[in-house]
Design an enzyme around this catalytic site. Sequence first.
Site, PDB file in Angstrom:
ATOM      1  N   TYR A 147       5.913  60.074  52.244  1.00 28.68           N
ATOM      2  CA  TYR A 147       5.157  59.711  53.450  1.00 28.68           C
ATOM      3  C   TYR A 147       3.838  60.474  53.473  1.00 28.68           C
ATOM      4  O   TYR A 147       3.812  61.681  53.212  1.00 28.68           O
ATOM      5  CB  TYR A 147       5.972  60.074  54.704  1.00 28.68           C
ATOM      6  CG  TYR A 147       5.221  59.830  55.989  1.00 28.68           C
ATOM      7  CD1 TYR A 147       5.405  58.661  56.712  1.00 28.68           C
ATOM      8  CD2 TYR A 147       4.283  60.759  56.460  1.00 28.68           C
ATOM      9  CE1 TYR A 147       4.694  58.424  57.880  1.00 28.68           C
ATOM     10  CE2 TYR A 147       3.563  60.524  57.617  1.00 28.68           C
ATOM     11  CZ  TYR A 147       3.776  59.352  58.332  1.00 28.68           C
ATOM     12  OH  TYR A 147       3.055  59.117  59.467  1.00 28.68           O
ATOM     13  N   GLU A 150      -1.939  55.503  57.514  1.00 26.81           N
ATOM     14  CA  GLU A 150      -0.606  55.934  57.066  1.00 26.81           C
ATOM     15  C   GLU A 150      -0.147  55.134  55.851  1.00 26.81           C
ATOM     16  O   GLU A 150      -0.362  53.923  55.786  1.00 26.81           O
ATOM     17  CB  GLU A 150       0.391  55.719  58.221  1.00 26.81           C
ATOM     18  CG  GLU A 150       1.821  56.086  57.895  1.00 26.81           C
ATOM     19  CD  GLU A 150       2.789  55.672  59.006  1.00 26.81           C
ATOM     20  OE1 GLU A 150       3.052  56.494  59.902  1.00 26.81           O
ATOM     21  OE2 GLU A 150       3.278  54.526  58.989  1.00 26.81           O
TER      22      GLU A 150
END
Length: 380
Positions: free
Chosen positions: A101, A189
């Site tokens: 992530y 993201e």
Amino acid sequence: MKLLEYKAHELFKRFNLPCSDGNVAVSLDELKSLKGKVNFPAVIKAQVQTGGRGKAGGVQFAENDAELIEKGTNILDMKIKDLPVNRIFITDKVEIDKEMYLSFTLDRKHKKTVMIFSPEGGVDINEIAEAHPEKIVKVLINPADNIDDFVIEYAMDKTGLDRSYLDEFKNVCKKLYDVFINMDCMLAEINPLIIDKNNKIIALDGKIDIDDNSLFKHRDIRIFKDEIEENPLALDARNFDFLYIPVKDEGNISVVSNGSGMIMSSIDLIAKKGMTVTSALDLGGGATAERIKEALRIVASNPKVDTIFINIFGGITRCDEIANGIKSAMKDLGKTRLVTRLEGTNKEAGLEILKSIDADIQLADGLVNGVEKLAQEMLV
Ligand code: GDP
Ligand code: MN
């Protein structure tokens, strides 16, 4: 403004982030026309404004054209968390070794950018935070600076990402940071950011939220916003910089007002009286007569609207301008009933103008009285 994944992917490509090629289809015909252009195995992904598509069945794999058509059609028919899937994105399937992530977002408390990284990605970041808090690192970055190498190295070391990935990880962090800064993002993201079987780091899913206040700088993005807008009245309104809000399909009242608080309190009071608002339009500040006319035209063009509640608190917006706008809109409005509440700057002048119009306009004194007049109108 939140981008759909395929648009985030487009930005990733523009900024040279490593990601696989992709194609978009909005219909079965478009899907069929991709024959020969898709590399198999492929991934078919629903393009909806929500996460968790994988879990909902909105991410599927295809080994050949027949599977692509079958599963693609199937996803195009889906609803995910009540959102209809109107687009699918088809990319080359990557062999995943590890899901990580990475994001940049705003830290309002520190007034800085924050980089968030975890080598345990693929799931929602909040789940990672719960299951493996030690596997998440957050680093503050002064938004006026570039991202320093030591920030990246610190993030790796702190979470145990092997140093052999240093160059590639640095590259991805710097490029995603470029996207974040150059595109005026509130969030950039990648989840998952993956390591493939050949030890390459690749962006697999992107989420981008761009500050609406910067959209004037990003014409292509603004156009995209229009492309995916499916409500023609919202589009029409946006061309005038109005905000059009669909409320309830079954309603018959439209609220035209200046300011979101005014709109919300109007809708609440109207609902309390047992009436139903179908749409609202926020005029924003300093509306001119010409703009009021356009706003009324837009809301009245929905055939369900038989009554418009105009609720104006005049500051920079002058009530006489509003009244002149209403006057010039009358011929477009047909049988639509109007209840108008004016308050503030040039209220008296505005009321004089409204009284001079040869039409049935209910003039209200205050918001509560306005809603009462609406209720009376409904009885007629
Ligand atoms: P989300 O569920 O909406 O976040 O959609 P993602 O694009 O993140 O996909 C969900 C999951 O599908 C990922 O975490 C992966 O496990 C899997 N997935 C997506 N693309 C690929 C791919 O190219 N190869 C493999 N093996 N798995 C994939
Ligand atoms: Mn994802």
